[in-house]
Motif scaffolding. Structure first.
Motif, PDB file in Angstrom:
ATOM      1  N   TYR A 131     -65.887  66.009 -51.135  1.00 38.41           N
ATOM      2  CA  TYR A 131     -67.056  65.153 -51.339  1.00 38.41           C
ATOM      3  C   TYR A 131     -68.275  65.719 -50.606  1.00 38.41           C
ATOM      4  O   TYR A 131     -69.371  65.819 -51.179  1.00 38.41           O
ATOM      5  CB  TYR A 131     -66.770  63.735 -50.850  1.00 38.41           C
ATOM      6  N   ASP A 134     -69.254  69.169 -52.404  1.00 33.80           N
ATOM      7  CA  ASP A 134     -69.627  69.140 -53.828  1.00 33.80           C
ATOM      8  C   ASP A 134     -70.653  68.071 -54.179  1.00 33.80           C
ATOM      9  O   ASP A 134     -71.469  68.264 -55.086  1.00 33.80           O
ATOM     10  CB  ASP A 134     -68.380  68.923 -54.693  1.00 33.80           C
ATOM     11  N   ASP A 135     -70.637  66.937 -53.479  1.00 37.17           N
ATOM     12  CA  ASP A 135     -71.420  65.780 -53.926  1.00 37.17           C
ATOM     13  C   ASP A 135     -72.571  65.387 -53.004  1.00 37.17           C
ATOM     14  O   ASP A 135     -73.535  64.764 -53.452  1.00 37.17           O
ATOM     15  CB  ASP A 135     -70.496  64.565 -54.114  1.00 37.17           C
TER      16      ASP A 135
END
Length: 239
Positions: A131, A134-135
């Motif tokens: 998370y 990537d986010d």
């Protein structure tokens, strides 16, 4: 005896919050107080320097390798507690409705007081690390604990000749220590033995190599456990 006291005092002065607490105690004594009306004041001073929760703003994200980002955070209230090189914070996140937390060591130097750098590598089948890499985007907010942990240099026990074994993202606290040694011109020699699986996995590769090249007291030995055919360095694992 005087030398021992001086060495002990130097260590105490390096303990985060100690100098501020002593200063507050001295101010109270100079005022002629018997401390009764100041009950808890010193503890409040210390608590303000070490809040239990920090509200952080993600200001920058730097891509270090295909699987690793360094996340730069600043305090939303403008104050970040000081830390010792090697310490970490627990970062709290909520992913798909599930609250959780993970510890990440600061990879920035304690002398860089405006921000923390947190270096995160995606773990195999990881949850939080995927998370964060990537986010997460600049402008988002995070919550964390204050700095904690005893994994830092103690001059009374560790001396000045240091050897540091690191694998993958374990270079994060080592980077913090190296940057601190260089910034403060400390009398330490630090030998980093740094292992990675593949050449493209080496985090802070150019930076760490540059530190070792430009500073006689920083030494670097790199190992790649799954080298390519063109690799020219040391292969295998640390045994």
């Amino acid at each position: 005896m005087h030398k021992n006291r001086s060495a002990e005092q130097n260590v105490l002065d390096g303990v985060v919050g100690y100098v501020e607490a002593v200063k507050k105690k001295t101010e109270i004594e100079l005022s002629g107080s018997d401390f009764s009306e100041e009950k808890g004041a010193t503890q409040k001073t210390i608590d303000s320097l070490h809040p239990k929760r920090l509200r952080l703003l993600v200001t920058d994200i730097f891509t270090d390798t295909p699987s690793t980002n360094t996340i730069r955070v600043k305090a939303l209230d403008g104050y970040l507690p000081p830390f010792q090189a090697g310490q970490y914070i627990n970062v709290f996140v909520e992913i798909n409705g599930s609250p959780t937390a993970r510890p990440y060591a600061m990879s920035s130097s304690p002398t860089e007081r405006d921000y923390y750098d947190l270096t995160v590598k995606k773990a195999h089948s990881g949850f939080v690390s995927h998370y964060l890499v990537d986010d997460l985007k600049p402008g988002q907010e995070l919550t964390s604990t204050g700095p904690m942990g005893s994994f830092h240099h103690n001059p009374l026990f560790h001396g000045n000749d240091l050897v540091f074994f690191a694998g993958g993202s374990g270079i994060a606290p080592a980077r913090s220590m190296i940057k601190h040694i260089i910034a403060k011109d400390l009398p330490h020699t630090m030998h980093i033995i740094y292992s990675n699986s593949f050449e493209e996995d080496v985090i802070f590769a150019k930076e760490i190599r540059s530190y070792a090249k430009q500073n006689h007291n920083i030494k670097l030995t790199e190992l790649i456990s799954r080298p390519s055919e063109s690799y020219q360095g040391i292969g295998g694992r640390v045994t």
